[in-house]
Structure formats: structure tokens, C-alpha cells
Design an enzyme around this catalytic site. Sequence first.
Site, PDB file in Angstrom:
ATOM      1  N   GLN A  39      -2.328   7.156  31.993  1.00  0.00           N
ATOM      2  CA  GLN A  39      -1.199   7.972  32.178  1.00  0.00           C
ATOM      3  C   GLN A  39      -0.611   9.007  30.921  1.00  0.00           C
ATOM      4  OE1 GLN A  39       0.935   4.608  34.284  1.00  0.00           O
ATOM      5  NE2 GLN A  39       1.713   6.242  35.205  1.00  0.00           N
ATOM      6  N   HIS A  59     -10.407  14.562  40.217  1.00  0.00           N
ATOM      7  CA  HIS A  59     -11.574  15.484  39.953  1.00  0.00           C
ATOM      8  C   HIS A  59     -12.041  15.949  41.445  1.00  0.00           C
ATOM      9  CE1 HIS A  59     -12.312  14.476  35.621  1.00  0.00           C
ATOM     10  NE2 HIS A  59     -11.362  15.500  35.582  1.00  0.00           N
ATOM     11  N   ASP A  72      -6.644  14.741  32.534  1.00  0.00           N
ATOM     12  CA  ASP A  72      -7.713  15.078  31.502  1.00  0.00           C
ATOM     13  C   ASP A  72      -6.955  15.086  30.078  1.00  0.00           C
ATOM     14  OD1 ASP A  72      -9.264  15.418  33.658  1.00  0.00           O
ATOM     15  OD2 ASP A  72      -9.737  17.553  33.360  1.00  0.00           O
ATOM     16  N   ARG A  97       4.604  -1.625  24.948  1.00  0.00           N
ATOM     17  CA  ARG A  97       3.566  -1.946  25.790  1.00  0.00           C
ATOM     18  C   ARG A  97       2.644  -0.863  26.344  1.00  0.00           C
ATOM     19  NH1 ARG A  97       3.903  -2.819  32.254  1.00  0.00           N
ATOM     20  NH2 ARG A  97       1.731  -3.075  32.485  1.00  0.00           N
ATOM     21  N   ASN A 187      -2.316  -4.780  35.814  1.00  0.00           N
ATOM     22  CA  ASN A 187      -0.997  -4.388  36.168  1.00  0.00           C
ATOM     23  C   ASN A 187      -0.907  -4.178  37.789  1.00  0.00           C
ATOM     24  OD1 ASN A 187       1.729  -3.253  35.506  1.00  0.00           O
ATOM     25  ND2 ASN A 187       0.451  -1.301  36.498  1.00  0.00           N
ATOM     26  N   TYR A 330      11.735  -1.733  40.237  1.00  0.00           N
ATOM     27  CA  TYR A 330      12.372  -0.559  40.423  1.00  0.00           C
ATOM     28  C   TYR A 330      13.514  -0.362  41.028  1.00  0.00           C
ATOM     29  CZ  TYR A 330       8.840   1.246  36.849  1.00  0.00           C
ATOM     30  OH  TYR A 330       8.028   1.260  35.853  1.00  0.00           O
ATOM     31  N   GLU A 397       8.284  -3.703  33.420  1.00  0.00           N
ATOM     32  CA  GLU A 397       8.691  -2.355  33.713  1.00  0.00           C
ATOM     33  C   GLU A 397      10.025  -1.903  34.588  1.00  0.00           C
ATOM     34  OE1 GLU A 397       5.737   0.021  35.693  1.00  0.00           O
ATOM     35  OE2 GLU A 397       4.274  -0.905  34.582  1.00  0.00           O
TER      36      GLU A 397
HETATM   37  C1  NOJ Z   1       4.573   1.174  38.080  1.00  0.00           C
HETATM   38  C2  NOJ Z   1       3.154   1.464  37.300  1.00  0.00           C
HETATM   39  O1  NOJ Z   1       2.762   0.374  36.655  1.00  0.00           O
HETATM   40  C3  NOJ Z   1       3.135   2.646  36.513  1.00  0.00           C
HETATM   41  O2  NOJ Z   1       1.863   2.915  36.074  1.00  0.00           O
HETATM   42  C4  NOJ Z   1       4.064   3.561  36.937  1.00  0.00           C
HETATM   43  O3  NOJ Z   1       4.083   4.940  36.450  1.00  0.00           O
HETATM   44  C5  NOJ Z   1       5.597   3.382  37.249  1.00  0.00           C
HETATM   45  N1  NOJ Z   1       5.540   2.064  38.138  1.00  0.00           N
HETATM   46  C6  NOJ Z   1       6.524   4.177  37.449  1.00  0.00           C
HETATM   47  O4  NOJ Z   1       6.143   5.016  38.800  1.00  0.00           O
END
Ligand code: NOJ
Length: 494
Positions: A39, A59, A72, A97, A187, A330, A397
Site C-alpha cells: 500500500q 495491471h 506502482d 507496524r 494479516n 473498524y 489496526e
Molecule cells: C485492513 C487492512 O489490513 C488494510 O490493508 C486496509 O488498508 C485497512 N483495513 C483500511 O481499510
Amino acid sequence: MKVLVLVFSLFYVGLADDEINSRYFPKNFKFGVANAAPQIEGGWNEDGKTESIWDHFVHTHPEKIVDRSTLDIACDSYHKYKEDVAMVKAMGLDYYRLSIAWARILPTGYPDKVNQAGVRYYKNLFAELKAVNVEPMVTLYHWDLPQTLEDQLGGWLNETVADLFAEYARLCFELFKDDVKMWITINEPKQVCQAGYGTGYLAPGVVSNGVGEYICARNVILAHAKAYHIYDDEFRATNQGRIAMVIDTSWSEPGSDSEEDQEAAERMLQFTFGLYANPIFIGNWPQVVIDRVAQRSELEGFTSSRLPPFTDEEIAYVKGTYDYLALNHYFTHMANATADSPIGDPSYGNDVSVSTWRRPEWPRGAAEYFSVVPWGLRHLLVWLKKTYGDVEIVITENGLSDNTGIMEDDHRISYFQGYLSACLDAIYEDGVNLSTYTAWSIIDDFEWENGYTFFLGMYYVNFTDPERTRIPRKSASWFTNMVATRCLVDACTE
Ligand code: NOJ
């Protein structure tokens, strides 16, 4: 738009105000921020790195990404990692992290050729972190399988990939044994499997609803367990670190007091979190998942359950493969039981048989499903303690997405304040053994199918500027101050 955001912020600040916990965070509580190689790094084919399934996906199928963007260059952290580390240091954090890109270390995916340039990149990054006294928390797999393994072996549908992951993990433990003590194997296996090999909306885009995702789940869990045992047997004594798998879930609140809806909310949690956590923390798949998938498989005409079983030996091998419980969380939804769908094509959704909805008054993030409900985190933490025992919980997260990218991000501050307050409630009122909070994210990044249209960063990144300039949002200074004071309000008590 500005007015809307203001209304949103006022509403949410007002809502959260009198609920904010005014105790200090415990002295040994740790704070960090997170991101992941695919990311932010960019450099997708630089210095020997090969294509990952995500590079390949964007791609070959640009239409699957809302803004048709690629990884990219992303935040260009492959070249600008020193700036990232400087930001982490400026925020006074304990942890950063990050993840290692498998295809940067092993370009073929197999353990035959180690890419020294890739190794050097991570060595330099770790050295930079060490120089400023920030600990790396390192994920070995954040969704970026080398494309070779997808092409040649079918990716996570093939158990051999679990062995290859274990080889790659062993190599990383060896290469970075002096640099890393906090390890994460994989993850969010739910996204890897359900979205990657079930509905297919994430890479590699395999559509195999109700079949592929369970095969993938079994292989990913075995991969994790193999890596855990290698760490345990060969590295723990000298590395003296810790290792776990990150599992994500939203909170499912029963949609009514009825027994059916209570059961539905629990079933939802078992099909999302329990599917991955039970084998590791309790042993074997959750019983409700075993029963429901077996029952529907039989009615559909399968000769055995679509949920592949673990052998007794495997159950024992996987059980206990954790040093802590790593959680990504989240948002929250309400959950109601639905009548079982008629028998037809296999489907994970029909196996679960729960409908979810959000209360209209709940503030939202970038998408309708992104509901801001801090108490949902507290309920989840209590549920984890009840279900898996008094295990140490590390939040790996948590954060707010928006689609404005606004710099005066009061709504993000309110989100952090509310969710961190829920953490304090869980620690002090409910006795939850929560040790760490990691915010997603330090910078805006490539947000998978949403490309660069969802913003979660405390730092804004200008993706049209070749320099990829990083500029702090208001939330960055709020978070920095919160870490320094260990307090969410103007004045805290012990
Ligand atoms: C969970 C994922 O692990 C992470 O890659 C993502 O960007 C975030 N959620 C936020 O959407």
C-alpha cells in the site's frame, strides 16, 4: 461538502463528549501506527522485485479499482522510508507496524534465490527505526502473494503454498533476527480468503463462493501454524520475540432481544472471527460453522462438507500457536437472523444466514458500511475475553476512512478519541488485558479496490506530486499530543 463535514464533526464530537474516559492509559500501554508494503512502497519491479498478485490484479484488471490506479509508485516509501520513520519518531510512538513484501525478498516465491537488494531495503528501514528508538512490528504477509505462486500453484487454494510461506517466514526470521521482535504471520485471513478466493473482488480475484474461501482458510491457518512452530523451535530462544496472526472483525450487535437474533450475532462472529481464531485459540473450526456448512453441503449434493476438516493431528498442531491476540477492527453492525435460503449454489452468505444493518444515526466513514460506533469495540473486547480467555490483546489496526481527504479532520480525531476511550473502558471497567493500540494509518495509501479515493492517513500524501509530499493533518498533532499525555481529555486522573 465542508458544511456537511462540519455537521458530521459537531454531531459526533457532541455524541462522544460526555462518554470520553478521563483515566490515563496504563504506564506500560503501547501506541503505534500501521501500514503495509503493497500500500505504500511502490517500486513494484525495482531492484529485482517481481509482480505480486496485487500488482498483477491492477495491471490486468484496472476496472476492478475504482480510480483505475496502481500500486506502482504508491507513497514511494521504497525511496522515502526515511521520511516515514521521521514522522513516526515525531509522533513519539513505541511501534511502527509495517510489512515485508514476499516478492521483494524471494522474487520467484520459492526459497531458491534471495534478492539481496530487497533484504538491504528492509535492513536499512529497521536500522533507521532503531536509530530513533522505535520498535518494528512486522507482518510477513499483507495480501501480496508472489504472482508466480498464483500462476503455477493456484495460490492459497494449494496447501503447498502454506509450506512455501513457512520457508519464506524462516528466511525472514533468520535475516532479521537482530532487528525484529514483534512478528505477525498473516494479516486479515478473512479478506485474503473471502474476498480473494470467494467473492473475488480482491486479488487474485478468484470467484469460488462457499468453496474456495474455506479451502483457503484451512491453508492460511496451516501456513500460520507452520511459521509459528518454526519460530518457536528455531528462533524464539535467541530472538526472544513474539508472534501471532492478525484477525479482523467488525462487532455484531444483536438486532433485537430475541433468541434468534442473539444467536445470529454470535453466529456472525463465529463465521468471521471464530473461523480463524478458534483453530488457534481453542482447537478446530467453530462447531456452528462445522454444523451449518456440513448440513447445507449435504443438501446441495456434495459428498463431503465444503469446509475441509482438520485431522486430529492438525488440530493439535494449530492449537496454541499464538503469543498474543492481534485484532483489526473498524466498525459495527446490527445482526438479525434470516430464514435459511433455498438450497442452490454454495454460498458463504447462505451458510451464515444473518442480515446486517446500521442504525441511521451512526456517523459513517467513506462507505455506507463504515459505521462509527466506539462502544462496539468495547463489546468486542469483552466478547474476546469471554470467548478466548484472558489473553493479551494487541489492536493492530483501527482508524477512520473518509472520501474527502480534508486536512482539518476533526471527525478522525473524534473517531480516535471515541475508540481509544472504549479501550480505556475495557481496560479499567471490564478488566480486558489490552496492551497496545495501533492506528491505521500514518499516511494515505493505496486502499485496495478503492485505490486512492479512501483516505485514512494522519498525514496527507499528494499522489499527483512526483515527490509524494507528506503533510500532517490536524489528527497527527492530536494523536501526538495524546501519546505524550497518555490522556484523551484536558485533564486525566490515575
Ligand atoms: C485492513 C487492512 O489490513 C488494510 O490493508 C486496509 O488498508 C485497512 N483495513 C483500511 O481499510
